[in-house]
Write a protein that holds these residues in place. Structure first.
Motif, mmCIF file in Angstrom:
data_model
loop_
_atom_site.group_PDB
_atom_site.id
_atom_site.type_symbol
_atom_site.label_atom_id
_atom_site.label_comp_id
_atom_site.label_asym_id
_atom_site.label_seq_id
_atom_site.Cartn_x
_atom_site.Cartn_y
_atom_site.Cartn_z
ATOM 1 N N LYS A 144 0.835 -1.213 0.000
ATOM 2 C CA LYS A 144 0.000 0.000 0.000
ATOM 3 C C LYS A 144 0.877 1.274 0.000
ATOM 4 O O LYS A 144 0.682 2.189 -0.813
ATOM 5 N N TYR A 145 1.851 1.270 0.887
ATOM 6 C CA TYR A 145 2.691 2.484 1.012
ATOM 7 C C TYR A 145 3.670 2.613 -0.151
ATOM 8 O O TYR A 145 3.995 3.732 -0.571
ATOM 9 N N VAL A 146 4.104 1.460 -0.690
ATOM 10 C CA VAL A 146 5.013 1.504 -1.843
ATOM 11 C C VAL A 146 4.265 2.095 -3.044
ATOM 12 O O VAL A 146 4.765 2.981 -3.743
ATOM 13 N N GLN A 147 3.026 1.630 -3.239
ATOM 14 C CA GLN A 147 2.224 2.135 -4.377
ATOM 15 C C GLN A 147 1.962 3.640 -4.229
ATOM 16 O O GLN A 147 2.053 4.400 -5.187
ATOM 17 N N ARG A 148 1.611 4.035 -3.025
ATOM 18 C CA ARG A 148 1.330 5.459 -2.786
ATOM 19 C C ARG A 148 2.563 6.299 -3.096
ATOM 20 O O ARG A 148 2.486 7.349 -3.732
ATOM 21 N N HIS A 149 3.710 5.782 -2.679
ATOM 22 C CA HIS A 149 4.974 6.483 -2.907
ATOM 23 C C HIS A 149 5.241 6.612 -4.408
ATOM 24 O O HIS A 149 5.625 7.672 -4.904
ATOM 25 N N LYS A 163 3.018 6.488 -6.827
ATOM 26 C CA LYS A 163 2.012 7.374 -7.444
ATOM 27 C C LYS A 163 2.420 8.831 -7.297
ATOM 28 O O LYS A 163 2.038 9.683 -8.089
ATOM 29 N N ARG A 164 3.179 9.116 -6.262
ATOM 30 C CA ARG A 164 3.652 10.493 -6.063
ATOM 31 C C ARG A 164 4.857 10.797 -6.955
ATOM 32 O O ARG A 164 5.472 11.860 -6.844
ATOM 33 N N GLY A 165 5.217 9.802 -7.785
ATOM 34 C CA GLY A 165 6.331 10.000 -8.719
ATOM 35 C C GLY A 165 7.682 9.924 -8.044
ATOM 36 O O GLY A 165 8.652 10.528 -8.517
ATOM 37 N N VAL A 186 8.067 3.386 5.157
ATOM 38 C CA VAL A 186 7.878 2.820 6.498
ATOM 39 C C VAL A 186 7.624 3.959 7.486
ATOM 40 O O VAL A 186 8.520 4.732 7.809
ATOM 41 N N ARG A 187 6.381 4.097 7.907
ATOM 42 C CA ARG A 187 5.988 5.161 8.858
ATOM 43 C C ARG A 187 6.611 6.505 8.503
ATOM 44 O O ARG A 187 7.260 7.154 9.334
ATOM 45 N N GLY A 188 6.461 6.873 7.252
ATOM 46 C CA GLY A 188 6.939 8.179 6.790
ATOM 47 C C GLY A 188 8.460 8.336 6.901
ATOM 48 O O GLY A 188 8.968 9.451 6.897
ATOM 49 N N SER A 222 12.418 11.863 5.660
ATOM 50 C CA SER A 222 12.042 11.239 6.932
ATOM 51 C C SER A 222 11.107 12.126 7.738
ATOM 52 O O SER A 222 11.262 13.345 7.776
ATOM 53 N N GLY A 223 10.165 11.476 8.397
ATOM 54 C CA GLY A 223 9.256 12.195 9.295
ATOM 55 C C GLY A 223 9.912 12.542 10.624
ATOM 56 O O GLY A 223 9.223 12.889 11.568
ATOM 57 N N GLY A 224 11.247 12.397 10.698
ATOM 58 C CA GLY A 224 11.966 12.739 11.934
ATOM 59 C C GLY A 224 11.821 11.652 12.976
ATOM 60 O O GLY A 224 11.762 10.472 12.638
ATOM 61 N N ALA A 225 11.751 12.042 14.213
ATOM 62 C CA ALA A 225 11.657 11.058 15.289
ATOM 63 C C ALA A 225 10.323 10.319 15.214
ATOM 64 O O ALA A 225 9.282 10.926 14.968
ATOM 65 N N ASP A 226 10.366 9.000 15.406
ATOM 66 C CA ASP A 226 9.142 8.224 15.533
ATOM 67 C C ASP A 226 8.533 8.649 16.868
ATOM 68 O O ASP A 226 9.069 8.337 17.940
ATOM 69 N N LEU A 227 7.430 9.394 16.772
ATOM 70 C CA LEU A 227 6.978 10.104 17.963
ATOM 71 C C LEU A 227 6.634 9.203 19.149
ATOM 72 O O LEU A 227 7.024 9.514 20.274
ATOM 73 N N PRO A 228 5.930 8.050 18.930
ATOM 74 C CA PRO A 228 5.624 7.220 20.114
ATOM 75 C C PRO A 228 6.887 6.732 20.840
ATOM 76 O O PRO A 228 6.835 6.470 22.031
HETATM 77 N N1 COA Z 1 6.291 9.262 14.101
HETATM 78 C C1 COA Z 1 5.484 8.187 14.056
HETATM 79 N N2 COA Z 1 4.715 7.880 12.996
HETATM 80 C C2 COA Z 1 4.802 8.660 11.927
HETATM 81 C C3 COA Z 1 5.642 9.785 11.900
HETATM 82 C C4 COA Z 1 6.408 10.073 13.035
HETATM 83 N N3 COA Z 1 7.248 11.109 13.088
HETATM 84 N N4 COA Z 1 5.546 10.365 10.703
HETATM 85 C C5 COA Z 1 4.650 9.635 10.004
HETATM 86 N N5 COA Z 1 4.196 8.602 10.752
HETATM 87 C C6 COA Z 1 3.236 7.562 10.357
HETATM 88 C C7 COA Z 1 1.853 8.151 10.106
HETATM 89 O O1 COA Z 1 1.123 8.214 11.293
HETATM 90 C C8 COA Z 1 1.267 7.171 9.127
HETATM 91 O O2 COA Z 1 0.799 6.035 9.817
HETATM 92 P P1 COA Z 1 -0.529 5.271 9.303
HETATM 93 O O3 COA Z 1 -0.330 5.015 7.860
HETATM 94 O O4 COA Z 1 -0.564 4.034 10.142
HETATM 95 O O5 COA Z 1 -1.642 6.211 9.539
HETATM 96 C C9 COA Z 1 2.482 6.720 8.314
HETATM 97 O O6 COA Z 1 3.622 7.026 9.115
HETATM 98 C C10 COA Z 1 2.608 7.447 6.989
HETATM 99 O O7 COA Z 1 2.469 8.844 7.242
HETATM 100 P P2 COA Z 1 1.684 9.822 6.264
HETATM 101 O O8 COA Z 1 1.531 11.124 6.943
HETATM 102 O O9 COA Z 1 0.475 9.153 5.735
HETATM 103 O O10 COA Z 1 2.772 9.896 5.093
HETATM 104 P P3 COA Z 1 3.105 11.079 4.111
HETATM 105 O O11 COA Z 1 4.126 10.501 3.206
HETATM 106 O O12 COA Z 1 1.906 11.649 3.517
HETATM 107 O O13 COA Z 1 3.792 12.194 5.022
HETATM 108 C C11 COA Z 1 5.350 13.046 6.619
HETATM 109 C C12 COA Z 1 4.999 11.929 5.647
HETATM 110 C C13 COA Z 1 6.630 12.626 7.331
HETATM 111 C C14 COA Z 1 5.549 14.323 5.870
HETATM 112 C C15 COA Z 1 4.199 13.266 7.653
HETATM 113 O O14 COA Z 1 3.801 12.001 8.155
HETATM 114 C C16 COA Z 1 4.577 14.129 8.820
HETATM 115 O O15 COA Z 1 4.576 15.336 8.727
HETATM 116 N N6 COA Z 1 4.919 13.495 9.975
HETATM 117 C C17 COA Z 1 5.282 14.197 11.191
HETATM 118 C C18 COA Z 1 6.616 14.872 11.043
HETATM 119 C C19 COA Z 1 7.068 15.506 12.327
HETATM 120 O O16 COA Z 1 6.585 16.510 12.739
HETATM 121 N N7 COA Z 1 8.031 14.815 12.991
HETATM 122 C C20 COA Z 1 8.589 15.240 14.210
HETATM 123 C C21 COA Z 1 9.954 15.699 13.944
HETATM 124 S S1 COA Z 1 10.979 15.634 15.346
#
Ligand code: COA
Length: 534
Positions: free
Chosen positions: A43-48, A50-52, A110-112, A143-149
């Motif tokens: 799912k995520y590979v396809q979405r990626h 599609k975004r080119g 993988v989780r952004g 990268s979405g940076g730190a995995d927040l949880p």
């Molecule tokens: N921590 C944990 N999970 C994250 C994450 C993060 N920093 N960033 C993304 N994810 C998860 C999303 O919750 C989503 O999970 P789900 O598919 O189970 O709902 C999955 O990763 C994909 O994220 P999505 O937002 O759908 O992807 P995207 O490609 O459209 O956007 C980002 C990617 C990174 C731009 C966007 O997710 C984002 O802005 N994330 C937060 C960034 C941030 O503020 N990080 C803190 C920096 S310290």
């Protein structure tokens, strides 16, 4: 004659048995490695796509020189944890414009591309390899940076990533950041700390705080592009050195940056035309290690299939025969080899190892440790004979040796034998395991047995009866747990090695490592060992 005479018979039933068992383990390993290749899943590979956008591995492939190998590191990182196998990042060594570079790439499927604790460990290990071997590094960022949880595990230690980048730069080792997408908050310091920065137009987003955070902090209204777009950074802030039209253009520009680094290795590469292949087929490496590691095997059979011309000058072959030591070349690089033969290390083996390691240091020759050891010998005779101080001599020599070390876990790697043979904690430049390897403080049966004896003694000391039935169940459970924790996939998942490799690839993998090692100058320790307790 110093060419090893092999006694391995591929027509032998035992050989077939060992080979079948190894192939089975390789199939299991392959299935786990495939999980890392799938990234975040369909799912995520396809979405990626599609975004080119290109996938992390595609970006790496396009970056590398055509038909050159990529030595992927830690592909099974996070195996056995709650995080996806591969730890949302690809790392490895590849050749760009003829220069061996350390490459890291976030996997945004993988989780952004967010960094979890295993991503951090994997990135740190890659940096360590880059630093030790003085490899220019290229970071493909999205990268979405730190995995927040899991932020509590990564926020504080994670800061070291940026320190590593600038220290690499200070040491004169180039760092390049290529930003394909999100690189916000702490992530902004990846381009911020790098020597060279390339950003992809309309894709890169590099800001300390996004529009919502800015609104919260100052009330200012803004948008992604004006806060941290590639165009803005190329024209206004100056953070980007190159504005790329698209991902392909970014990779092309990265190659041009590397081409202009004027980078030179410390040592000239050996002439490949003069390198002799081993006399024996590398495929036969599959049939050497028995499935049951209690059965010994001759490591010379392994050496014969990995070194140039199968040519091996053994050192002290008649003394301390449970450890084979000797000199060889691998892909033209001189190498000293220490390989366990009968499993146990006695006093003689330990002293032989210490002497051999000193010799390698006097001659500036890197060392390869081929593990199959159950550890140092225990028992009254050996304790009285000084096994502790002799083992300590070997550990002293390994610890203070200054030539680069390589370790390959072929079979058992138990107890302090793992340390003496340059296990992970002794900083080998690279450490790989075969699927047949097992490593733990001791074997599962021995560990369960020791626990049971201790529990029995404790009950007796308290005057309590001992439940034999419960003891048997406990022993079985402990044995199973330790067995599972000794396996290479588990250990690789925890980054205790740099990867589990197919035995047939050993020569190639070690050749790539030796080539990377020869990028940085090294000199053996002429003295500087700790006190050798005699
Ligand atoms: N921590 C944990 N999970 C994250 C994450 C993060 N920093 N960033 C993304 N994810 C998860 C999303 O919750 C989503 O999970 P789900 O598919 O189970 O709902 C999955 O990763 C994909 O994220 P999505 O937002 O759908 O992807 P995207 O490609 O459209 O956007 C980002 C990617 C990174 C731009 C966007 O997710 C984002 O802005 N994330 C937060 C960034 C941030 O503020 N990080 C803190 C920096 S310290």
């Amino acid at each position: 004659m110093t060419v090893i005479a092999s006694a391995l018979d591929p027509a032998d039933a035992e050989y077939a048995e060992h080979r079948a068992a190894m192939l089975e383990k390789l199939a299991v390993l392959g299935a786990e490695q495939a999980k890392a290749l799938q990234g975040g899943g369909e799912k995520y590979v396809q979405r990626h796509r599609k975004r080119g956008k290109l996938l992390a591995r595609e970006r790496i492939e396009l970056l590398l020189d055509p038909d050159t190998p990529f030595l992927e590191l830690s592909p099974l990182a996070a195996w056995g944890s709650d995080c996806p196998v591969g730890a949302s990042m690809v790392t490895g060594i590849g050749v760009v414009e003829g220069v061996e570079c350390l490459i890291t790439a976030n996997d945004p499927t993988v989780r952004g591309g967010a960094s979890n604790p295993w991503t951090l460990k994997k990135a740190f290990r890659a940096h360590e390899i880059g630093h030790a071997n003085r490899l220019p590094s290229i970071h493909l960022v999205e990268s979405g940076g730190a995995d927040l949880p899991s932020q509590k595990e990564i926020f504080i230690p994670g800061g070291a990533l940026f320190k590593h980048l600038t220290r690499s730069s200070a040491a004169g080792v180039p760092t390049i950041a290529v930003v394909f997408g999100n690189s916000t908050a702490g992530g902004a310091y990846v381009p911020g700390m790098s020597d060279h920065v390339i950003m992809v137009k309309e894709r890169a987003k590099v800001f300390l705080g996004g529009p919502p955070l800015v609104r919260m902090a100052t009330g200012e209204e803004s948008d992604d592009e004006s806060l941290g777009g590639a165009e803005m950074h190329a024209r206004t802030s100056g953070l980007a050195d190159h504005l790329a039209e698209d991902e392909h253009d970014a990779l092309r520009r990265t190659r041009r940056v590397v081409a202009r680094l004027n980078w030179r290795k410390a040592y000239a590469d050996p002439d490949p035309l003069t390198v002799r292949p081993p006399k024996y087929d590398e495929d036969e490496l599959l049939g050497i290690v028995p499935d049951d590691l209690k059965k010994p095997f001759d490591p010379r059979e392994v050496v014969a299939r990995i070194v140039d011309g199968s040519d091996f000058d053994e050192f002290k072959p008649l003394y301390g025969t449970s450890l084979v030591t000797g000199w060889a070349e691998l892909h033209g690089y001189p190498l000293g080899i220490l390989a366990n033969a009968q499993g146990v290390l006695f006093s003689e083996e330990s002293q032989k190892a210490a002497q051999f390691i000193q010799l390698a240091n006097q001659r500036d020759i890197p060392l390869l440790f081929l593990h199959n050891t159950t550890g140092y010998m225990v028992g009254k005779e050996y304790e009285q004979g000084g096994i502790i101080k002799h083992g300590a001599m070997m550990i002293n020599a390994v610890s203070n040796s200054k030539v680069p070390h390589l370790s390959v876990l072929m079979g058992a790697s138990y107890g302090a034998g793992h340390y003496g043979m340059c296990g992970r904690a002794y900083d080998p430049r690279f450490l790989f395991a075969w699927p047949s390897a097992k490593s733990a403080v001791m074997g599962p049966q021995q560990l369960a047995g020791v626990l049971s004896i201790v529990a029995r003694q404790s009950a007796a000391a308290k005057g309590q009866p001992y439940d034999d039935e419960a003891d048997a169940a406990l022993r079985e459970m402990v044995e199973r747990q330790i067995e599972a924790e000794s396996l290479p996939m588990f250990l690789s998942g925890r980054l205790y090695d740099d990867g589990v490799i197919d035995p047939r690839d050993t020569r190639t993998v070690l050749g790539l490592c030796l080539s990377a090692i020869h990028t940085a100058p090294f000199e053996g320790a002429r003295g500087g060992f700790g006190v050798f307790r005699m």
